[in-house]
Design a protein around this motif. Sequence first.
Motif, PDB file in Angstrom:
ATOM      1  N   LEU A 122      96.469 -31.268  27.048  1.00 22.57           N
ATOM      2  CA  LEU A 122      96.329 -31.964  25.767  1.00 22.57           C
ATOM      3  C   LEU A 122      97.689 -32.428  25.252  1.00 22.57           C
ATOM      4  N   GLY A 123      98.748 -31.945  25.868  1.00 19.98           N
ATOM      5  CA  GLY A 123     100.082 -32.377  25.483  1.00 19.98           C
ATOM      6  C   GLY A 123     100.361 -33.840  25.766  1.00 19.98           C
ATOM      7  N   VAL A 124      99.490 -34.506  26.527  1.00 30.39           N
ATOM      8  CA  VAL A 124      99.726 -35.918  26.837  1.00 30.39           C
ATOM      9  C   VAL A 124      99.539 -36.818  25.620  1.00 30.39           C
ATOM     10  N   TYR A 125      98.907 -36.295  24.566  1.00 33.82           N
ATOM     11  CA  TYR A 125      98.755 -37.087  23.349  1.00 33.82           C
ATOM     12  C   TYR A 125     100.044 -37.059  22.528  1.00 33.82           C
ATOM     13  N   GLU A 177      89.176 -38.535  23.508  1.00 36.03           N
ATOM     14  CA  GLU A 177      89.712 -39.114  24.737  1.00 36.03           C
ATOM     15  C   GLU A 177      89.914 -40.626  24.666  1.00 36.03           C
ATOM     16  N   THR A 178      89.455 -41.266  23.601  1.00 32.40           N
ATOM     17  CA  THR A 178      89.682 -42.712  23.476  1.00 32.40           C
ATOM     18  C   THR A 178      91.134 -43.016  23.106  1.00 32.40           C
ATOM     19  N   GLU A 179      91.861 -42.018  22.612  1.00 35.53           N
ATOM     20  CA  GLU A 179      93.284 -42.228  22.306  1.00 35.53           C
ATOM     21  C   GLU A 179      94.088 -42.118  23.595  1.00 35.53           C
ATOM     22  N   THR A 226      87.548 -38.268  31.825  1.00 35.53           N
ATOM     23  CA  THR A 226      88.566 -37.360  31.307  1.00 35.53           C
ATOM     24  C   THR A 226      87.971 -36.594  30.136  1.00 35.53           C
ATOM     25  N   TYR A 227      88.250 -35.289  30.078  1.00 36.30           N
ATOM     26  CA  TYR A 227      87.672 -34.453  29.033  1.00 36.30           C
ATOM     27  C   TYR A 227      88.723 -33.549  28.384  1.00 36.30           C
ATOM     28  N   ASN A 228      88.720 -33.503  27.054  1.00 38.41           N
ATOM     29  CA  ASN A 228      89.492 -32.498  26.321  1.00 38.41           C
ATOM     30  C   ASN A 228      88.741 -31.173  26.419  1.00 38.41           C
ATOM     31  N   ILE A 229      89.491 -30.086  26.639  1.00 39.12           N
ATOM     32  CA  ILE A 229      88.867 -28.771  26.770  1.00 39.12           C
ATOM     33  C   ILE A 229      89.615 -27.754  25.906  1.00 39.12           C
ATOM     34  N   THR A 230      88.921 -27.164  24.946  1.00 38.75           N
ATOM     35  CA  THR A 230      89.450 -26.052  24.158  1.00 38.75           C
ATOM     36  C   THR A 230      88.333 -25.017  23.995  1.00 38.75           C
ATOM     37  N   ASP A 231      88.603 -23.999  23.188  1.00 36.77           N
ATOM     38  CA  ASP A 231      87.568 -23.006  22.897  1.00 36.77           C
ATOM     39  C   ASP A 231      86.517 -23.546  21.937  1.00 36.77           C
ATOM     40  N   VAL A 232      86.674 -24.778  21.492  1.00 36.44           N
ATOM     41  CA  VAL A 232      85.803 -25.456  20.527  1.00 36.44           C
ATOM     42  C   VAL A 232      85.997 -24.881  19.124  1.00 36.44           C
ATOM     43  N   PHE A 261      91.711 -31.031  18.589  1.00 34.37           N
ATOM     44  CA  PHE A 261      91.250 -32.105  19.465  1.00 34.37           C
ATOM     45  C   PHE A 261      89.738 -31.995  19.661  1.00 34.37           C
ATOM     46  N   SER A 262      89.077 -33.127  19.663  1.00 30.50           N
ATOM     47  CA  SER A 262      87.632 -33.139  19.823  1.00 30.50           C
ATOM     48  C   SER A 262      87.232 -32.804  21.262  1.00 30.50           C
ATOM     49  N   THR A 263      86.245 -31.932  21.382  1.00 30.57           N
ATOM     50  CA  THR A 263      85.659 -31.625  22.698  1.00 30.57           C
ATOM     51  C   THR A 263      84.206 -32.102  22.759  1.00 30.57           C
TER      52      THR A 263
END
Length: 337
Positions: free
Chosen positions: A123-126, A136-138, A230-236, A302-304
């Motif tokens: 997620l650091g790529v943002y 992921e649209t950003e 491509t998917y953002n992944i966190t604990d939600v 970040f949105s998941t």
Amino acid sequence: MPVMIVESEEKLLVTGGTGLVGSSVIQRARTAGITTVALVRSASKASYLKEVGAEVIEADLTDKKSLDDILRGVTIVVHTAAKVGDWGSIDEYRKTNVVGFGHLLSALQEQSLIKHLIHISSLGVYEARDHYGTDETEPPHASGIDAYTLSKIESEELLKQQSIPFTILRPGFIYGPRDRTVLPRILERLKSGQFAYLGSPEQLMNNTYVEHLVDAVFLAFSNEDAIGQTYNITDVTLASKREFISTIARLAEYKEPNKVVPLPVARNLARILERLWRFLGKKQAPILSQARIKFLGLNLDFSTQKAQSELNYHPNKTFQEAMKETIDWFHQNQKIP
């Protein structure tokens, strides 16, 4: 717990096999009975991978010739190998994260058997700013970031130029048993009483339990529609920095920190220290850097939603449960400083 469905003749390769993510993927795969090859830099540190039934092969991605025989029969890949950290020249990080990855991709294309590659990015790529539901649209933001993160952006772009079927997963701060990087440093700082929050402790972390990330890996493998995505992944359900750090301190039986360094002060100090460290040619990161401010000084929400709707990704453990499992492992393996 997602289980990847594979044909009996297929073979999984996991790069970075001794790392936190790689070893967790391997354990899940072997539990499911999947033939698995663990690519590691040091076989002497991979005895536990052999114990779960993985084939352990010692190789270096930066040496393309060493990959030729290793990839024979491999049809599915989880690429977790990376040089990690928050200090050093971009060339150091590119050597493994971009050039080495390129060697792997070339070798995979030459043997033409690869059906799906999961690439673990970040997620650091943002952009290094506060985030409130960024999805992921950003696009990735390549300016004003550390060398590790820039190399992650470049590795994503390299992958997209290939014809290999891929899925990119962007986790946040990954924690869990066998973490050898960030969590041990946090524990050291808590033990010494030197930990300080950078800016508001109420800002959110992008916490990602390794078990949840592995769930996402196997869900992606089980879904052909995930190819090219491509998917953002966190604990939600995210933890504030105060909850995150205080939970670690409490479970490790350290005093919970209360020191707060105002963000403008932290930024100025980081600039001074970084200039000094570069002038002195120091190999270790300063106590404060822009990369650490990005990690501990910003709101990282970040949105998941895309992973939830397309992959059916729904983490089954709360942050409190996941961190307790993590610190319990550190206690049991005498890793608490």
